[in-house]
Scaffold this motif. Structure first.
Motif, PDB file in Angstrom:
ATOM      1  N   MET A   1       0.534  -1.078  -0.574  1.00  0.00           N
ATOM      2  CA  MET A   1       0.496  -0.368  -0.247  1.00  0.00           C
ATOM      3  C   MET A   1       0.686   0.870  -0.069  1.00  0.00           C
ATOM      4  O   MET A   1       0.693   2.251  -0.952  1.00  0.00           O
ATOM      5  N   VAL A   2       1.779   1.397   1.008  1.00  0.00           N
ATOM      6  CA  VAL A   2       2.418   2.693   0.468  1.00  0.00           C
ATOM      7  C   VAL A   2       3.385   2.720  -0.135  1.00  0.00           C
ATOM      8  O   VAL A   2       3.317   3.491  -0.587  1.00  0.00           O
ATOM      9  N   THR A   3       3.765   1.581  -1.400  1.00  0.00           N
ATOM     10  CA  THR A   3       4.535   2.035  -2.999  1.00  0.00           C
ATOM     11  C   THR A   3       3.593   1.764  -3.812  1.00  0.00           C
ATOM     12  O   THR A   3       4.144   3.282  -4.386  1.00  0.00           O
ATOM     13  N   ALA A   4       2.234   1.608  -3.454  1.00  0.00           N
ATOM     14  CA  ALA A   4       1.288   1.982  -4.240  1.00  0.00           C
ATOM     15  C   ALA A   4       1.204   3.723  -4.290  1.00  0.00           C
ATOM     16  O   ALA A   4       0.977   4.234  -5.145  1.00  0.00           O
ATOM     17  N   VAL A   5       1.160   3.808  -2.432  1.00  0.00           N
ATOM     18  CA  VAL A   5       0.610   5.431  -2.794  1.00  0.00           C
ATOM     19  C   VAL A   5       2.075   6.090  -3.425  1.00  0.00           C
ATOM     20  O   VAL A   5       1.950   6.861  -3.582  1.00  0.00           O
ATOM     21  N   MET A   6       2.747   5.385  -2.770  1.00  0.00           N
ATOM     22  CA  MET A   6       4.025   6.814  -3.522  1.00  0.00           C
ATOM     23  C   MET A   6       4.124   6.476  -4.764  1.00  0.00           C
ATOM     24  O   MET A   6       4.606   7.271  -5.837  1.00  0.00           O
ATOM     25  N   ALA A   7       4.172   5.650  -5.337  1.00  0.00           N
ATOM     26  CA  ALA A   7       3.790   5.479  -7.089  1.00  0.00           C
ATOM     27  C   ALA A   7       2.985   6.085  -7.393  1.00  0.00           C
ATOM     28  O   ALA A   7       2.789   7.012  -8.544  1.00  0.00           O
ATOM     29  N   VAL A   8       1.396   6.358  -7.159  1.00  0.00           N
ATOM     30  CA  VAL A   8       0.195   7.132  -7.418  1.00  0.00           C
ATOM     31  C   VAL A   8       0.978   8.988  -7.395  1.00  0.00           C
ATOM     32  O   VAL A   8       0.788   9.520  -8.833  1.00  0.00           O
ATOM     33  N   VAL A   9       1.273   9.293  -6.092  1.00  0.00           N
ATOM     34  CA  VAL A   9       1.845  10.989  -6.045  1.00  0.00           C
ATOM     35  C   VAL A   9       3.046  11.171  -6.788  1.00  0.00           C
ATOM     36  O   VAL A   9       3.369  12.054  -7.465  1.00  0.00           O
TER      37      VAL A   9
END
Length: 108
Positions: free
Chosen positions: A8-16
Motif C-alpha cells: 500500500m505504501v509503495t502504491a501510494v508513493m507511485a501514484v503521488v
C-alpha cells in the motif's frame, strides 16, 4: 511490517510520483504561453538547487584537519570545468564524483 502495508505504501508513493510528473502536462499543455512565474521558476530553480547541493556537500569540510578539504575543492573545480566544457550536468557530476571516490579511497 506486513506485506500488505508495504504494498500500500509503495502504491501510494507511485501514484503521488506519477501525479507530480503528469500534473505540469495536464495544467500547461494547451498550446498557450506559460505564465511568467512558471518561466521565472524554470530559470531560477536549477542554479538555486545546485547551489544548495554544493553547500550541503561542502558543509563538513574541516580546513584544520586531515586533507584540509583538498579532495572536495579539487572535485568541485573539476565539475565546474567539465560543465563549462561539455555543458552536460550528468557528465560533470559523474566525473567529479568518480574522481572524489578514487581520491578518498586511495588516501591521496
Amino acid at each position: 511490517m506486513n506485506d500488505q502495508y508495504i504494498i500500500m505504501v509503495t502504491a501510494v508513493m507511485a501514484v503521488v510520483t506519477m501525479l507530480l510528473r503528469f500534473l505540469p502536462f495536464i495544467l500547461f499543455d494547451h498550446g498557450e504561453q506559460l505564465p511568467g512565474w512558471i518561466s521565472y521558476l524554470g530559470k531560477v530553480l536549477p542554479p538555486a538547487i545546485m547551489s544548495m547541493l554544493l553547500v550541503y556537500c561542502l558543509r563538513n569540510i574541516n580546513l584544520a584537519e586531515g586533507n584540509h578539504g583538498f579532495p572536495e575543492l579539487i572535485c568541485v573545480g573539476i565539475a565546474m570545468l567539465m560543465h563549462c566544457w561539455k555543458r552536460n550536468t550528468l557528465l560533470s557530476i559523474s566525473v567529479s564524483t568518480l574522481l572524489y571516490m578514487i581520491i578518498i579511497q586511495s588516501g591521496i
